[in-house]
Write an enzyme that holds these catalytic residues in place. Structure first.
Site, PDB file in Angstrom:
ATOM      1  N   SER A  17      53.811  84.266   6.868  1.00 37.45           N
ATOM      2  CA  SER A  17      54.732  85.351   6.528  1.00 37.45           C
ATOM      3  C   SER A  17      54.087  86.451   5.676  1.00 37.45           C
ATOM      4  O   SER A  17      54.323  87.638   5.938  1.00 37.45           O
ATOM      5  CB  SER A  17      55.972  84.787   5.831  1.00 37.45           C
ATOM      6  OG  SER A  17      56.715  83.977   6.721  1.00 37.45           O
ATOM      7  N   LYS A  66      66.622  75.848   3.001  1.00 43.92           N
ATOM      8  CA  LYS A  66      67.442  76.662   3.899  1.00 43.92           C
ATOM      9  C   LYS A  66      68.942  76.407   3.763  1.00 43.92           C
ATOM     10  O   LYS A  66      69.743  77.301   4.044  1.00 43.92           O
ATOM     11  CB  LYS A  66      67.013  76.448   5.353  1.00 43.92           C
ATOM     12  CG  LYS A  66      65.681  77.076   5.697  1.00 43.92           C
ATOM     13  CD  LYS A  66      65.400  76.978   7.184  1.00 43.92           C
ATOM     14  CE  LYS A  66      64.152  77.764   7.563  1.00 43.92           C
ATOM     15  NZ  LYS A  66      63.975  77.835   9.028  1.00 43.92           N
ATOM     16  N   ASP A 102      66.455  83.136  12.411  1.00 40.37           N
ATOM     17  CA  ASP A 102      65.859  82.191  13.358  1.00 40.37           C
ATOM     18  C   ASP A 102      66.596  82.216  14.696  1.00 40.37           C
ATOM     19  O   ASP A 102      65.987  82.002  15.750  1.00 40.37           O
ATOM     20  CB  ASP A 102      65.898  80.766  12.795  1.00 40.37           C
ATOM     21  CG  ASP A 102      64.863  80.527  11.720  1.00 40.37           C
ATOM     22  OD1 ASP A 102      63.814  81.197  11.748  1.00 40.37           O
ATOM     23  OD2 ASP A 102      65.099  79.665  10.851  1.00 40.37           O
ATOM     24  N   GLY A 127      66.825  71.273  11.208  1.00 42.22           N
ATOM     25  CA  GLY A 127      67.254  72.645  10.969  1.00 42.22           C
ATOM     26  C   GLY A 127      66.914  73.599  12.093  1.00 42.22           C
ATOM     27  O   GLY A 127      67.728  74.453  12.460  1.00 42.22           O
ATOM     28  N   LEU A 211      58.969  74.727  20.247  1.00 44.31           N
ATOM     29  CA  LEU A 211      59.023  75.454  18.982  1.00 44.31           C
ATOM     30  C   LEU A 211      57.861  75.101  18.069  1.00 44.31           C
ATOM     31  O   LEU A 211      57.663  75.750  17.049  1.00 44.31           O
ATOM     32  CB  LEU A 211      60.370  75.208  18.298  1.00 44.31           C
ATOM     33  CG  LEU A 211      61.583  75.589  19.166  1.00 44.31           C
ATOM     34  CD1 LEU A 211      62.877  75.432  18.383  1.00 44.31           C
ATOM     35  CD2 LEU A 211      61.459  76.997  19.715  1.00 44.31           C
TER      36      LEU A 211
END
Length: 270
Positions: A17, A66, A102, A127, A211
């Protein structure tokens, strides 16, 4: 004076990030910086108290925060509330909002490829699986099922979203056009040699959306390619969730082609 953004989670050793957002700030000439702030679960409350006292304009939130971070915000978007987990904080008119980008990150690679399966199977119950389920519900998939090695967790997720639950040992029997790997199976390291789906059950009519994106391809992705299936890399989800975060914070749209090149070079050296 530079605007300040960052990410909290634990661990954060390999997060991409900062690379993405600092590149974006430089590309658009925005005087800002993005930092990584490793934060243990027991440190979350103190961090969020400091957040309100310092000029941090936006925050990425990753595991394990989260869901717990929802206790420290002023407002949650409808999407973030429906998923039950968020990954982005931003300020609007003095209100600290929580959002889940997301879901957009998951959906956009499918929309761009015009992938619209009638039936999909989510492999995993964590998640990221919740974001995938919310995305597929948004896309109007007619038949949606979840499976996991923990039947109890799969039942909870299925019940919450009104999904079918498939026994892990019978997962290949479900007639899914789209298979989504939301488990860590195949991830570089000790799980790299694993796949969440039997190779012999894959065929050219499948779309595989893994993913996990390191290595590339994963074991699951390599099996799918060998079977003639279409494979979508999880890197695409990461890319587009970051694009949406950047838009929320700055109003600017990161060019996906340039960002994809940046990420591929960072992840795979190519």
């Amino acid at each position: 004076m530079s605007r300040v953004f960052g990410i909290i989670g634990h661990p954060l050793g390999h997060t991409l990030s900062p690379l993405v957002h600092n590149w974006g700030f430089k590309r658009f000439g925005i005087k800002a910086r993005y930092e990584a702030w490793p934060t243990l679960p027991e440190e979350l409350g103190a961090f969020m108290a400091r957040l309100r006292e310092t000029p941090v304009e936006g925050l990425s939130v990753t595991i394990p925060h989260k869901t717990p971070v929802l206790a420290y915000v002023d407002a949650v978007t409808d999407l973030g509330r429906s998923v039950g987990a968020i990954n982005t904080l931003y300020w609007r008119d003095g209100v600290l909002w929580a959002e889940n980008t997301d879901v957009e990150g998951f959906c956009r690679p499918l929309v761009l490829r015009d992938i619209a399966p009638r039936a999909a199977l989510i492999l995993g119950c964590g998640g990221v699986a919740r974001a995938a389920v919310a995305g597929l519900v948004r896309l109007g998939v007619e038949r949606l099922a979840v499976t996991g090695r923990s039947a109890e967790k799969a039942a909870v997720l299925a019940g919450e979203f009104g999904l079918e639950r498939v026994d892990w040992d019978r997962r290949a029997d479900f007639p899914a056009g789209l298979l989504v790997n939301a488990t860590p199976m195949g991830m570089a390291g000790r799980l790299e040699g694993l796949s969440p789906y039997p190779a012999e059950a894959l065929g050219p009519d499948h779309v595989v959306y893994d993913l996990v994106y390191t290595p590339d391809p994963t074991h699951f992705g390599a099996d799918a390619l060998a079977a003639g299936a279409l494979v979508v890399s999880g890197m695409e989800m990461f890319l587009y969730q970051a694009v949406e975060q950047f838009r929320l914070w700055t109003g600017r749209i990161l060019p996906d082609d340039e960002l994809r090149t940046l990420l591929r070079k960072a992840l795979y050296g190519a």
